[in-house]
Design a protein around this motif. Sequence first.
Motif, short mmCIF file in Angstrom:
data_model
loop_
_atom_site.label_atom_id
_atom_site.label_comp_id
_atom_site.label_asym_id
_atom_site.label_seq_id
_atom_site.Cartn_x
_atom_site.Cartn_y
_atom_site.Cartn_z
N UNK A 5 24.50 78.69 19.24
CA UNK A 5 24.57 77.36 18.34
C UNK A 5 23.08 77.21 17.49
N UNK A 6 22.07 77.99 17.66
CA UNK A 6 21.23 77.53 16.57
C UNK A 6 21.26 78.51 15.31
N UNK A 7 20.54 77.98 14.44
CA UNK A 7 20.29 78.49 12.96
C UNK A 7 20.00 80.21 13.07
N UNK A 8 21.01 80.90 12.59
CA UNK A 8 20.66 82.40 12.44
C UNK A 8 19.22 82.50 11.65
N UNK A 9 18.43 83.38 11.87
CA UNK A 9 17.05 83.67 11.26
C UNK A 9 17.26 84.03 9.90
N UNK A 10 18.42 84.48 9.35
CA UNK A 10 18.65 84.94 8.27
C UNK A 10 19.13 83.86 7.10
N UNK A 11 19.43 82.84 7.71
CA UNK A 11 19.91 81.70 6.88
C UNK A 11 18.81 80.72 6.37
N UNK A 12 18.44 80.63 5.17
CA UNK A 12 17.16 79.92 4.27
C UNK A 12 17.45 78.50 4.84
N UNK A 13 16.37 77.77 4.62
CA UNK A 13 16.39 76.35 4.82
C UNK A 13 17.22 75.64 3.63
N UNK A 14 18.03 74.55 4.05
CA UNK A 14 18.73 74.08 3.17
C UNK A 14 20.15 74.97 2.58
N UNK A 15 20.54 75.81 3.83
CA UNK A 15 21.78 76.47 3.68
C UNK A 15 22.57 76.40 4.91
N UNK A 16 23.92 76.54 5.06
CA UNK A 16 24.58 77.04 6.15
C UNK A 16 25.50 77.95 6.10
N UNK A 17 26.06 78.57 7.18
CA UNK A 17 26.89 79.65 7.21
C UNK A 17 28.42 79.19 7.42
N UNK A 18 29.33 79.69 6.52
CA UNK A 18 30.75 79.45 6.30
C UNK A 18 31.43 80.90 6.61
N UNK A 19 32.58 80.84 7.43
CA UNK A 19 33.32 81.71 7.46
C UNK A 19 34.53 81.83 6.73
N UNK A 20 34.98 82.63 6.10
CA UNK A 20 36.09 82.46 5.08
C UNK A 20 37.21 83.39 5.07
N UNK A 25 35.01 86.43 6.76
CA UNK A 25 34.08 86.98 6.38
C UNK A 25 32.82 85.67 6.23
N UNK A 26 31.63 86.35 6.49
CA UNK A 26 30.48 85.28 6.38
C UNK A 26 29.74 85.08 4.87
N UNK A 27 29.71 83.81 4.70
CA UNK A 27 28.91 83.29 3.53
C UNK A 27 27.78 82.33 4.02
N UNK A 28 26.71 82.68 3.10
CA UNK A 28 25.80 81.57 3.23
C UNK A 28 25.39 80.70 2.22
N UNK A 58 32.11 76.91 11.13
CA UNK A 58 32.96 76.59 10.19
C UNK A 58 33.61 77.44 9.45
N UNK A 59 35.12 77.55 9.78
CA UNK A 59 35.93 78.64 9.20
C UNK A 59 36.76 78.07 8.14
N UNK A 60 36.91 78.68 6.89
CA UNK A 60 37.80 77.87 5.90
C UNK A 60 38.82 79.13 5.70
N UNK A 61 40.05 78.80 6.08
CA UNK A 61 41.10 79.70 6.00
C UNK A 61 41.68 79.97 4.69
N UNK A 62 41.23 80.09 3.60
CA UNK A 62 41.58 80.52 2.28
C UNK A 62 41.11 81.89 1.92
#
Length: 79
Positions: A5-20, A25-28, A58-62
């Motif tokens: 539940x914590x923010x992964x280390x590879x995610x910059x500040x002011x960003x979030x991870x979305x799965x699509x 597939x993981x996007x930042x 957060x998963x976006x099924x598109x």
Amino acid sequence: MHEEGSIPEDVPKSHLVVYVGENYKRFVIKLTLLKHPLFKALLDQARDEYDFTTDSKLWIACDESFFLNVVRCASSPRD
């Protein structure tokens, strides 16, 4: 190592991870995209269809190419 539940280390500040898509597939992406009307519409559709019930991710099924087009359009400067 990070806690669940914590923010992964590879995610910059002011960003979030979305799965699509079907393959999750993981996007930042930048948090500012969440305010764009086009991106909001994509999130609303995902919420209405899938209720975001994927283990608190957060998963976006598109289609991935559709998602990337939305991100491109939402990231471009407005006139």
